[in-house]
Design an enzyme around this catalytic site. Sequence first.
Site, mmCIF file in Angstrom:
data_model
loop_
_atom_site.group_PDB
_atom_site.id
_atom_site.type_symbol
_atom_site.label_atom_id
_atom_site.label_comp_id
_atom_site.label_asym_id
_atom_site.label_seq_id
_atom_site.Cartn_x
_atom_site.Cartn_y
_atom_site.Cartn_z
ATOM 1 N N PRO A 71 1.025 -0.956 -0.134
ATOM 2 C CA PRO A 71 -0.018 -0.052 0.177
ATOM 3 C C PRO A 71 0.777 1.124 0.011
ATOM 4 O O PRO A 71 2.021 0.812 0.895
ATOM 5 C CB PRO A 71 -1.174 0.019 1.393
ATOM 6 C CG PRO A 71 -0.102 -1.095 2.314
ATOM 7 C CD PRO A 71 0.627 -1.984 0.937
ATOM 8 N N ASN A 84 8.184 -5.593 -1.328
ATOM 9 C CA ASN A 84 7.932 -4.738 -0.537
ATOM 10 C C ASN A 84 6.104 -4.746 -0.263
ATOM 11 O O ASN A 84 5.747 -3.608 -0.495
ATOM 12 C CB ASN A 84 8.491 -2.981 -0.918
ATOM 13 C CG ASN A 84 8.220 -1.742 -0.262
ATOM 14 O OD1 ASN A 84 7.909 -2.424 1.011
ATOM 15 N ND2 ASN A 84 9.329 -1.182 -0.059
#
Length: 146
Positions: free
Chosen positions: A11, A75
Amino acid sequence: MTRTLLVLNGPNLNLLGTREPATYGHETLADIEALCQRSAAEHGLALEFRQTNHEGELLDWIHQARGRHAGIVINPAAWTHTSVAIRDALAAVELPVIEVHLSNVHKREEFRHHSFVSAIAVGVLAGFGAHGYRLAIEHFAHLLKA
């Protein structure tokens, strides 16, 4: 064996380049994708690069990676510190995982010091900015030669 890597981004990484550049740098996510594609090509690897702000979508991509990818560079962004589901999905697909963070999470707020992903990752790169993605891809190239 496949020579395709899956690079996943969590996000808010779609906001790179404009979001807190002092922390995350000036590169956009498109810049990082181009860096990853170049690095993969230099090592004879193919690469899929994705980003989502929806945890369930990320889980689906992880599940689909089994048998299609040689490894995952991830990530997880904020989900690093909150998502047991992502950790469990990464463990379940039984692929090597390298965790990447643009900033050095250990120099930041205390809650960022814990990662659910690190314990199942081959390695963790934090604080190298966009170059951390290149280092992860180079390490996968090394692993695939071994």
